[in-house]
Design a protein around this motif. Sequence first.
Motif, PDB file in Angstrom:
ATOM      1  N   PRO A 111     -14.537   4.944   7.212  1.00 41.38           N
ATOM      2  CA  PRO A 111     -13.365   4.557   6.406  1.00 41.38           C
ATOM      3  C   PRO A 111     -12.889   3.123   6.630  1.00 41.38           C
ATOM      4  CG  PRO A 111     -12.807   6.308   7.989  1.00 41.38           C
ATOM      5  CD  PRO A 111     -14.285   6.127   8.036  1.00 41.38           C
ATOM      6  N   LEU A 112     -12.968   2.617   7.846  1.00 45.24           N
ATOM      7  CA  LEU A 112     -12.377   1.296   8.113  1.00 45.24           C
ATOM      8  C   LEU A 112     -12.940   0.199   7.192  1.00 45.24           C
ATOM      9  CD1 LEU A 112     -10.410  -0.368   9.841  1.00 45.24           C
ATOM     10  CD2 LEU A 112     -12.284  -0.775  11.436  1.00 45.24           C
ATOM     11  N   PRO A 113     -14.279  -0.038   7.194  1.00 48.24           N
ATOM     12  CA  PRO A 113     -14.770  -1.107   6.307  1.00 48.24           C
ATOM     13  C   PRO A 113     -14.554  -0.823   4.824  1.00 48.24           C
ATOM     14  CG  PRO A 113     -16.595  -0.142   7.577  1.00 48.24           C
ATOM     15  CD  PRO A 113     -15.350   0.529   8.035  1.00 48.24           C
ATOM     16  N   VAL A 114     -14.631   0.455   4.432  1.00 52.53           N
ATOM     17  CA  VAL A 114     -14.430   0.758   3.009  1.00 52.53           C
ATOM     18  C   VAL A 114     -13.007   0.416   2.579  1.00 52.53           C
ATOM     19  CG1 VAL A 114     -14.476   2.535   1.214  1.00 52.53           C
ATOM     20  CG2 VAL A 114     -16.037   2.665   3.086  1.00 52.53           C
ATOM     21  N   ILE A 115     -12.046   0.784   3.412  1.00 56.45           N
ATOM     22  CA  ILE A 115     -10.654   0.510   3.021  1.00 56.45           C
ATOM     23  C   ILE A 115     -10.428  -1.011   2.955  1.00 56.45           C
ATOM     24  CG2 ILE A 115      -8.213   0.817   3.628  1.00 56.45           C
ATOM     25  CD1 ILE A 115      -9.014   3.468   5.010  1.00 56.45           C
ATOM     26  N   VAL A 116     -10.971  -1.732   3.957  1.00 57.12           N
ATOM     27  CA  VAL A 116     -10.742  -3.180   3.992  1.00 57.12           C
ATOM     28  C   VAL A 116     -11.329  -3.850   2.745  1.00 57.12           C
ATOM     29  CG1 VAL A 116     -11.256  -5.322   5.241  1.00 57.12           C
ATOM     30  CG2 VAL A 116     -10.587  -3.272   6.514  1.00 57.12           C
ATOM     31  N   ILE A 117     -12.579  -3.539   2.417  1.00 56.09           N
ATOM     32  CA  ILE A 117     -13.198  -4.205   1.263  1.00 56.09           C
ATOM     33  C   ILE A 117     -12.563  -3.714  -0.038  1.00 56.09           C
ATOM     34  CG2 ILE A 117     -15.214  -2.682   0.966  1.00 56.09           C
ATOM     35  CD1 ILE A 117     -15.368  -6.459   0.633  1.00 56.09           C
ATOM     36  N   SER A 118     -12.184  -2.426  -0.084  1.00 56.12           N
ATOM     37  CA  SER A 118     -11.535  -1.910  -1.292  1.00 56.12           C
ATOM     38  C   SER A 118     -10.223  -2.656  -1.527  1.00 56.12           C
ATOM     39  CB  SER A 118     -11.238  -0.414  -1.183  1.00 56.12           C
ATOM     40  OG  SER A 118     -12.428   0.298  -1.001  1.00 56.12           O
ATOM     41  N   GLU A 119      -9.485  -2.910  -0.452  1.00 59.11           N
ATOM     42  CA  GLU A 119      -8.214  -3.629  -0.615  1.00 59.11           C
ATOM     43  C   GLU A 119      -8.462  -5.057  -1.096  1.00 59.11           C
ATOM     44  OE1 GLU A 119      -5.413  -1.013   2.394  1.00 59.11           O
ATOM     45  OE2 GLU A 119      -5.773  -3.101   2.921  1.00 59.11           O
ATOM     46  N   LEU A 120      -9.508  -5.700  -0.548  1.00 61.20           N
ATOM     47  CA  LEU A 120      -9.811  -7.068  -0.990  1.00 61.20           C
ATOM     48  C   LEU A 120     -10.172  -7.099  -2.474  1.00 61.20           C
ATOM     49  CD1 LEU A 120     -12.021  -8.662   1.833  1.00 61.20           C
ATOM     50  CD2 LEU A 120      -9.802  -9.439   1.029  1.00 61.20           C
ATOM     51  N   MET A 121     -10.845  -6.023  -2.912  1.00 66.70           N
ATOM     52  CA  MET A 121     -11.295  -5.992  -4.304  1.00 66.70           C
ATOM     53  C   MET A 121     -10.282  -5.329  -5.237  1.00 66.70           C
ATOM     54  SD  MET A 121     -15.239  -4.999  -3.611  1.00 66.70           S
ATOM     55  CE  MET A 121     -15.791  -5.120  -5.297  1.00 66.70           C
ATOM     56  N   GLY A 122      -9.219  -4.806  -4.668  1.00 70.38           N
ATOM     57  CA  GLY A 122      -8.202  -4.148  -5.490  1.00 70.38           C
ATOM     58  C   GLY A 122      -8.659  -2.805  -6.024  1.00 70.38           C
ATOM     59  N   ILE A 123      -9.428  -2.070  -5.219  1.00 76.61           N
ATOM     60  CA  ILE A 123      -9.925  -0.751  -5.637  1.00 76.61           C
ATOM     61  C   ILE A 123      -9.044   0.333  -5.019  1.00 76.61           C
ATOM     62  CG2 ILE A 123     -11.839   0.874  -5.302  1.00 76.61           C
ATOM     63  CD1 ILE A 123     -13.684  -1.551  -5.479  1.00 76.61           C
ATOM     64  N   PRO A 124      -8.610   1.311  -5.827  1.00 76.31           N
ATOM     65  CA  PRO A 124      -7.741   2.361  -5.271  1.00 76.31           C
ATOM     66  C   PRO A 124      -8.387   3.073  -4.076  1.00 76.31           C
ATOM     67  CG  PRO A 124      -7.960   2.565  -7.663  1.00 76.31           C
ATOM     68  CD  PRO A 124      -8.911   1.502  -7.240  1.00 76.31           C
ATOM     69  N   ALA A 125      -7.615   3.206  -3.005  1.00 72.77           N
ATOM     70  CA  ALA A 125      -8.149   3.777  -1.761  1.00 72.77           C
ATOM     71  C   ALA A 125      -8.683   5.197  -1.955  1.00 72.77           C
ATOM     72  CB  ALA A 125      -7.079   3.763  -0.680  1.00 72.77           C
ATOM     73  N   GLN A 126      -8.063   5.941  -2.897  1.00 69.38           N
ATOM     74  CA  GLN A 126      -8.484   7.351  -3.025  1.00 69.38           C
ATOM     75  C   GLN A 126      -9.901   7.493  -3.589  1.00 69.38           C
ATOM     76  OE1 GLN A 126      -5.898   6.015  -4.624  1.00 69.38           O
ATOM     77  NE2 GLN A 126      -5.786   6.631  -6.761  1.00 69.38           N
ATOM     78  N   ASP A 127     -10.479   6.387  -4.087  1.00 69.08           N
ATOM     79  CA  ASP A 127     -11.832   6.482  -4.649  1.00 69.08           C
ATOM     80  C   ASP A 127     -12.918   6.306  -3.595  1.00 69.08           C
ATOM     81  OD1 ASP A 127     -10.811   6.910  -7.130  1.00 69.08           O
ATOM     82  OD2 ASP A 127     -10.881   4.809  -7.730  1.00 69.08           O
ATOM     83  N   ARG A 128     -12.510   6.125  -2.328  1.00 69.93           N
ATOM     84  CA  ARG A 128     -13.513   5.725  -1.350  1.00 69.93           C
ATOM     85  C   ARG A 128     -14.572   6.786  -1.056  1.00 69.93           C
ATOM     86  NH1 ARG A 128      -8.835   5.863   2.596  1.00 69.93           N
ATOM     87  NH2 ARG A 128      -9.285   7.620   3.945  1.00 69.93           N
ATOM     88  N   GLU A 129     -14.222   8.056  -1.206  1.00 69.00           N
ATOM     89  CA  GLU A 129     -15.226   9.109  -0.975  1.00 69.00           C
ATOM     90  C   GLU A 129     -16.374   8.997  -1.972  1.00 69.00           C
ATOM     91  OE1 GLU A 129     -16.526  11.558   0.960  1.00 69.00           O
ATOM     92  OE2 GLU A 129     -15.266  10.471   2.370  1.00 69.00           O
ATOM     93  N   ARG A 130     -16.009   8.581  -3.213  1.00 69.93           N
ATOM     94  CA  ARG A 130     -17.059   8.456  -4.227  1.00 69.93           C
ATOM     95  C   ARG A 130     -18.012   7.330  -3.853  1.00 69.93           C
ATOM     96  NH1 ARG A 130     -13.495   8.029  -9.502  1.00 69.93           N
ATOM     97  NH2 ARG A 130     -15.430   8.352 -10.602  1.00 69.93           N
ATOM     98  N   PHE A 131     -17.484   6.236  -3.293  1.00 74.05           N
ATOM     99  CA  PHE A 131     -18.364   5.136  -2.887  1.00 74.05           C
ATOM    100  C   PHE A 131     -19.300   5.561  -1.785  1.00 74.05           C
ATOM    101  CE2 PHE A 131     -14.856   2.630  -4.656  1.00 74.05           C
ATOM    102  CZ  PHE A 131     -15.583   2.138  -5.708  1.00 74.05           C
ATOM    103  N   LYS A 132     -18.763   6.377  -0.903  1.00 75.58           N
ATOM    104  CA  LYS A 132     -19.594   6.870   0.200  1.00 75.58           C
ATOM    105  C   LYS A 132     -20.800   7.603  -0.387  1.00 75.58           C
ATOM    106  CE  LYS A 132     -20.602   8.489   4.376  1.00 75.58           C
ATOM    107  NZ  LYS A 132     -21.547   7.634   5.069  1.00 75.58           N
TER     108      LYS A 132
END
Length: 364
Positions: A111-132
């Motif tokens: 989760p740590l790197p996904v949240i950081v890069i998602s925030e930089l890119m302005g991507i909603p945090a709740q979508d991170r499971e899909r990226f995984k």
Amino acid sequence: MRETAPVYYDEQSGSWHVFRYDDVQRTLSEYATFSSHMGGDDASGTGQLFASSLIATDPPRHRQLRSLVTQAFTPKAVDALAPRIAGLTDELLGGIAARGSADLIKELAYPLPVIVISELMGIPAQDRERFKQWSDVIVSQTRSGSASENHIAANMEMTQYFLALIDERRSRPGHDLISTLLGAEIDGQKLTVPELLGFCALLLVAGNETTTNLIGNAVLCLTENPGTMDRLLREPALLPQTIEEVLRFRSPVQSMYRMTVAETALGDEVVPAGAPVVAWIGSANRDERQFQRPAEFDIDRGQNRHLAFGHGVHFCLGAPLARLEARIALEALLSRLPGLSLDQGAGLERMESTIVYGLKALPV
Ligand code: HEM
């Protein structure tokens, strides 16, 4: 292979494999001979997302594309993220100390790197499971040839997702990287949609699996070397050189591809034009011609010129961010979970990939 077949032609796949440090370094950096353009525009959809991205482009276009995002990833820009990364790490580690056990990949390193890069890119945090899920499928392909159905589906879903996000950001720009890229121009021309998609996919996939594995591999190295772990508890200032040794010893990216644009001599072989070449970074980082006692994990190596982040014009854009995230995560782990050890009963399973190297889970 470094001893007996340092430049090896694999008849089955039709590709060349390079194992020694000097040859790997040359393959990665001599772009006039070894192109990064892999021609991923095939009908299967494989690699389409990345075909127009930075990592698959040669100079001069590569230089122009890279200049659009370098500002966001300089050590100075990245250092400004440190308080946020520390806060996130604290949140993620919060429950673990009380519970006494965890899968560190699932609860911290992913989760740590996904949240950081998602925030930089302005991507909603709740979508991170899909990226995984998407990036797991994308990196699990070992380039054995044709793409699996899963791989094609993941590429298509990710493309649809980013197209919708780009549209949304076009109508409502923010202060994120995607909005910056939408506003950017090269010689008066906006980026094309495939180039925008390439950036999005590359930043998410390149930055995630790799940093997750750096953190996971670091924890593994430290639990295998309790003496080093004790030293770090007393001297956290040794963490940066420890991270460099993890990058060398268990390189999160094991191999990178190039395509020859002209016939070239490599080692004792002559590689023809138009041939795929695999540069084995993991092998170069254990080459006894470059490193003394390469099979030992030793944080006291004076010079550690590993190739874990590549070499030359494609040198990893996210290296300062990856190093910072790893340092903050390890600092927090050492101070908050000082008795950290592997759950011996659980067994460790490696990811199925010839490109990225890391563990599926890290039970501690
Ligand atoms: C390029 C490794 C983290 C973004 C590369 C390359 C390597 C690499 C080996 C060179 C590719 C080539 O020569 O073809 C790693 C490792 C990481 C990591 C081991 C973590 C430990 C990150 C992060 C980001 C990132 C956190 C972004 C947020 C990129 C980009 C490129 C790249 C955009 C392409 C640069 C170019 O083509 O000019 N990375 N990476 N990486 N990396 Fe990383």
